[in-house]
Design a protein around this motif. Structure first.
Motif, PDB file in Angstrom:
ATOM      1  N   ILE A 139       9.588  26.773  11.286  1.00  0.00           N
ATOM      2  CA  ILE A 139      10.330  27.782  11.109  1.00  0.00           C
ATOM      3  C   ILE A 139      11.608  27.613  10.132  1.00  0.00           C
ATOM      4  CG2 ILE A 139      10.330  30.227  10.804  1.00  0.00           C
ATOM      5  CD1 ILE A 139       8.027  30.056  11.350  1.00  0.00           C
ATOM      6  N   GLY A 140      11.719  27.649   8.667  1.00  0.00           N
ATOM      7  CA  GLY A 140      13.534  27.491   8.515  1.00  0.00           C
ATOM      8  C   GLY A 140      13.832  28.893   7.945  1.00  0.00           C
ATOM      9  N   SER A 141      14.639  29.056   8.106  1.00  0.00           N
ATOM     10  CA  SER A 141      16.034  29.451   7.258  1.00  0.00           C
ATOM     11  C   SER A 141      16.524  29.713   6.353  1.00  0.00           C
ATOM     12  CB  SER A 141      16.439  30.337   8.286  1.00  0.00           C
ATOM     13  OG  SER A 141      17.150  32.080   7.706  1.00  0.00           O
ATOM     14  N   GLY A 142      17.218  30.066   5.115  1.00  0.00           N
ATOM     15  CA  GLY A 142      17.870  29.892   3.983  1.00  0.00           C
ATOM     16  C   GLY A 142      17.504  29.740   3.149  1.00  0.00           C
ATOM     17  N   GLU A 143      17.918  28.843   2.067  1.00  0.00           N
ATOM     18  CA  GLU A 143      17.322  28.801   0.242  1.00  0.00           C
ATOM     19  C   GLU A 143      16.107  27.241   0.445  1.00  0.00           C
ATOM     20  OE1 GLU A 143      17.662  29.574  -2.162  1.00  0.00           O
ATOM     21  OE2 GLU A 143      19.832  30.638  -2.019  1.00  0.00           O
ATOM     22  N   ALA A 144      15.218  27.467  -0.095  1.00  0.00           N
ATOM     23  CA  ALA A 144      14.683  26.523   0.474  1.00  0.00           C
ATOM     24  C   ALA A 144      14.273  25.899   0.150  1.00  0.00           C
ATOM     25  CB  ALA A 144      12.275  27.706  -0.097  1.00  0.00           C
ATOM     26  N   LYS A 145      14.516  25.452  -1.381  1.00  0.00           N
ATOM     27  CA  LYS A 145      14.991  24.209  -1.360  1.00  0.00           C
ATOM     28  C   LYS A 145      14.957  23.543  -0.720  1.00  0.00           C
ATOM     29  CE  LYS A 145      18.357  25.370  -4.812  1.00  0.00           C
ATOM     30  NZ  LYS A 145      18.591  25.342  -5.941  1.00  0.00           N
ATOM     31  N   LEU A 198       7.973  37.503  -5.928  1.00  0.00           N
ATOM     32  CA  LEU A 198       9.322  38.667  -6.153  1.00  0.00           C
ATOM     33  C   LEU A 198      10.269  37.252  -6.991  1.00  0.00           C
ATOM     34  CD1 LEU A 198       8.552  41.023  -4.892  1.00  0.00           C
ATOM     35  CD2 LEU A 198       8.388  41.156  -6.722  1.00  0.00           C
ATOM     36  N   LYS A 199      11.295  37.765  -6.161  1.00  0.00           N
ATOM     37  CA  LYS A 199      12.984  37.346  -6.528  1.00  0.00           C
ATOM     38  C   LYS A 199      12.881  35.843  -6.252  1.00  0.00           C
ATOM     39  CE  LYS A 199      16.585  41.342  -6.181  1.00  0.00           C
ATOM     40  NZ  LYS A 199      18.165  41.133  -5.661  1.00  0.00           N
ATOM     41  N   ARG A 200      12.075  35.232  -5.204  1.00  0.00           N
ATOM     42  CA  ARG A 200      12.864  33.444  -5.445  1.00  0.00           C
ATOM     43  C   ARG A 200      11.895  33.239  -6.746  1.00  0.00           C
ATOM     44  NH1 ARG A 200      11.217  31.902   0.044  1.00  0.00           N
ATOM     45  NH2 ARG A 200      10.087  33.783   0.643  1.00  0.00           N
ATOM     46  N   ALA A 201      10.591  33.572  -7.218  1.00  0.00           N
ATOM     47  CA  ALA A 201       9.878  33.399  -8.242  1.00  0.00           C
ATOM     48  C   ALA A 201      10.850  32.582  -9.074  1.00  0.00           C
ATOM     49  CB  ALA A 201       8.632  33.927  -8.665  1.00  0.00           C
ATOM     50  N   PHE A 202      12.158  33.637  -9.615  1.00  0.00           N
ATOM     51  CA  PHE A 202      12.698  33.283 -10.863  1.00  0.00           C
ATOM     52  C   PHE A 202      14.064  32.574 -10.569  1.00  0.00           C
ATOM     53  CE2 PHE A 202      10.282  37.793 -11.271  1.00  0.00           C
ATOM     54  CZ  PHE A 202       9.865  36.944 -12.482  1.00  0.00           C
ATOM     55  N   LEU A 203      14.286  31.927  -8.937  1.00  0.00           N
ATOM     56  CA  LEU A 203      15.490  31.104  -9.278  1.00  0.00           C
ATOM     57  C   LEU A 203      15.135  29.858  -9.331  1.00  0.00           C
ATOM     58  CD1 LEU A 203      15.913  32.670  -5.456  1.00  0.00           C
ATOM     59  CD2 LEU A 203      17.357  33.195  -7.296  1.00  0.00           C
ATOM     60  N   GLY A 204      14.338  29.435 -10.033  1.00  0.00           N
ATOM     61  CA  GLY A 204      14.047  28.022 -10.432  1.00  0.00           C
ATOM     62  C   GLY A 204      12.220  27.470  -9.454  1.00  0.00           C
ATOM     63  N   SER A 205      12.206  26.139  -9.893  1.00  0.00           N
ATOM     64  CA  SER A 205      11.242  25.883  -9.336  1.00  0.00           C
ATOM     65  C   SER A 205      11.577  24.938  -7.981  1.00  0.00           C
ATOM     66  CB  SER A 205       9.996  24.963 -10.583  1.00  0.00           C
ATOM     67  OG  SER A 205       9.566  24.656  -9.477  1.00  0.00           O
ATOM     68  N   VAL A 206      11.067  25.198  -7.135  1.00  0.00           N
ATOM     69  CA  VAL A 206      11.817  24.407  -6.170  1.00  0.00           C
ATOM     70  C   VAL A 206      10.753  23.256  -5.284  1.00  0.00           C
ATOM     71  CG1 VAL A 206      10.958  24.617  -3.302  1.00  0.00           C
ATOM     72  CG2 VAL A 206      12.430  26.852  -4.402  1.00  0.00           C
ATOM     73  N   SER A 207       9.352  23.139  -6.384  1.00  0.00           N
ATOM     74  CA  SER A 207       8.807  22.248  -6.341  1.00  0.00           C
ATOM     75  C   SER A 207       9.994  21.416  -6.895  1.00  0.00           C
ATOM     76  CB  SER A 207       6.831  22.362  -6.645  1.00  0.00           C
ATOM     77  OG  SER A 207       7.016  22.958  -8.542  1.00  0.00           O
ATOM     78  N   THR A 219       4.298  12.148   3.764  1.00  0.00           N
ATOM     79  CA  THR A 219       3.704  12.975   2.343  1.00  0.00           C
ATOM     80  C   THR A 219       4.221  14.867   2.291  1.00  0.00           C
ATOM     81  OG1 THR A 219       1.618  11.564   1.701  1.00  0.00           O
ATOM     82  CG2 THR A 219       1.763  13.770   0.645  1.00  0.00           C
ATOM     83  N   LEU A 220       4.504  15.208   1.004  1.00  0.00           N
ATOM     84  CA  LEU A 220       4.819  16.544   1.071  1.00  0.00           C
ATOM     85  C   LEU A 220       4.110  17.259   0.332  1.00  0.00           C
ATOM     86  CD1 LEU A 220       6.679  19.362   1.696  1.00  0.00           C
ATOM     87  CD2 LEU A 220       8.171  18.185  -0.392  1.00  0.00           C
ATOM     88  N   VAL A 221       3.313  18.436   0.612  1.00  0.00           N
ATOM     89  CA  VAL A 221       2.286  19.242  -0.257  1.00  0.00           C
ATOM     90  C   VAL A 221       3.100  20.700  -0.142  1.00  0.00           C
ATOM     91  CG1 VAL A 221       0.187  19.708  -0.479  1.00  0.00           C
ATOM     92  CG2 VAL A 221       0.563  18.123   0.779  1.00  0.00           C
ATOM     93  N   MET A 222       2.920  20.604  -1.607  1.00  0.00           N
ATOM     94  CA  MET A 222       3.557  22.411  -1.602  1.00  0.00           C
ATOM     95  C   MET A 222       3.132  23.227  -3.252  1.00  0.00           C
ATOM     96  SD  MET A 222       7.467  20.904  -2.690  1.00  0.00           S
ATOM     97  CE  MET A 222       8.311  22.951  -2.731  1.00  0.00           C
ATOM     98  N   GLY A 223       3.236  24.024  -3.616  1.00  0.00           N
ATOM     99  CA  GLY A 223       2.507  24.754  -4.677  1.00  0.00           C
ATOM    100  C   GLY A 223       3.406  24.450  -5.389  1.00  0.00           C
ATOM    101  N   SER A 224       2.872  24.660  -7.113  1.00  0.00           N
ATOM    102  CA  SER A 224       3.935  24.241  -8.214  1.00  0.00           C
ATOM    103  C   SER A 224       5.147  25.726  -8.338  1.00  0.00           C
ATOM    104  CB  SER A 224       3.054  24.619  -9.358  1.00  0.00           C
ATOM    105  OG  SER A 224       2.947  25.179  -9.522  1.00  0.00           O
ATOM    106  N   HIS A 225       4.588  27.075  -8.058  1.00  0.00           N
ATOM    107  CA  HIS A 225       5.896  27.940  -8.823  1.00  0.00           C
ATOM    108  C   HIS A 225       7.475  27.773  -7.433  1.00  0.00           C
ATOM    109  CE1 HIS A 225       2.642  29.239 -11.218  1.00  0.00           C
ATOM    110  NE2 HIS A 225       3.649  28.771 -11.737  1.00  0.00           N
ATOM    111  N   GLY A 226       7.627  29.108  -7.568  1.00  0.00           N
ATOM    112  CA  GLY A 226       8.800  29.370  -7.109  1.00  0.00           C
ATOM    113  C   GLY A 226       8.050  29.601  -5.806  1.00  0.00           C
ATOM    114  N   TYR A 227       9.271  29.261  -4.653  1.00  0.00           N
ATOM    115  CA  TYR A 227       8.537  29.417  -3.772  1.00  0.00           C
ATOM    116  C   TYR A 227       9.115  30.553  -3.072  1.00  0.00           C
ATOM    117  CZ  TYR A 227       8.737  28.156   1.563  1.00  0.00           C
ATOM    118  OH  TYR A 227       8.302  28.453   2.825  1.00  0.00           O
ATOM    119  N   GLY A 228       7.358  31.419  -3.093  1.00  0.00           N
ATOM    120  CA  GLY A 228       7.696  33.121  -2.384  1.00  0.00           C
ATOM    121  C   GLY A 228       7.306  33.599  -3.687  1.00  0.00           C
TER     122      GLY A 228
END
Lengths: 174, 174
Positions: free
Chosen positions: A114-120, A145-154, A134-143
């Motif tokens: 469990i981390g805390s802070g900016e996901a990226k 609502l707001k987080r989706a609009f902060l740019g693509s974390v992936s 290997t790192l596996v993740m979804g393509s969209h913003g992490y989370g």
């Protein structure tokens, strides 16, 4: 672990969040990257949003009472538990839902981080620290609502981390 | 194929080019995504550069003779053969170099697809057409020299294709 050479040990980080997409990324990982020919450490990484992302009630938090702060903290903890429970349910149902043999599953060690802070930033730092294969993740913003609009974390992570990165889209997009 | 359900058939596209990185992406694919529990169609996709990328001798090509045009075309064909031979050598050496059992390798059908044009567009179009389960590619610009400076093809494709995308870095970067 006895009988398993270093070469046959894999460490995979799956970044999970509240989104269906990240759960789909976990499913993809389980059905594609887990083999009974190797022992896998599966790290479920969840990053709690930084305090700034509670901004809609930031002022209230600062001005009103500790009850509100406690409620916000509880929200964060509940979210962690909810996401991890969903992730582990996917892992638990893997035998029936996903083409993975029991033999393969026995050789998977699941860890929660469990981390805390900016996901990226937290994802990149965690990957740098634990050096997974290997790192596996979804393509969209992490989370959502707001987080989706902060740019693509992936996109950010794919550029920066040194290990192979798997970016999984939501199945509905297919 | 008899005895193999549709669920256990996987199609993987690996975008290969002149770079070591794309060959490393292929190795990663062979050691991580091929399982003896499924039958895999491995599509090696090579995209020949568009004519504009021969720009340093474009004028000569247009002004001088068909010999030059033939030489340019031969260069393209040689490049295709060279890349495909390297890719297939990696595939051929897989038993000794990569942790993959012979049983798994028997269930891999290798196909070559040669495209021509802008790599990022051709890769996206090919993926849209053949709908693989996964696209695997190196992280940097497709090819070397000029093409490396045209922007990250992997970034472009990861945004646009609908299947999971694996972006593999050069091992020296690790």
């Amino acid at each position: 672990m006895e009988g398993v050479s270093e070469e046959n040990k894999h460490k995979i980080v799956v970044a999970v969040d509240e989104s269906e997409e990240s759960m789909h990324a976990l499913s993809w990982c389980l059905s594609n990257l887990i083999s009974h020919e190797s022992t896998t450490t599966l790290v479920l990484l969840y990053v709690k949003p930084p305090p700034a992302l509670y901004s809609s009630f930031d002022v209230a938090v600062r001005m009103v009472s500790t009850d509100v702060i406690t409620a916000v903290e509880k929200y964060g903890t509940d979210m962690v538990n909810s996401v991890m429970q969903r992730a582990e349910a996917i892992y638990g149902n893997v035998n029936t839902e996903i083409c993975l043999t029991k033999e393969a599953l026995k050789q998977v060690n699941v860890e929660r981080v469990i981390g805390s802070g900016e996901a990226k930033d937290v994802i990149c730092t965690t990957v740098e620290k634990i050096r997974p294969d290997t790192l596996v993740m979804g393509s969209h913003g992490y989370g959502f609502l707001k987080r989706a609009f902060l740019g693509s974390v992936s996109e950010y992570c794919a550029k920066r981390v040194k290990c192979p990165v798997v970016i999984v889209k939501h199945p509905q997009d297919k």
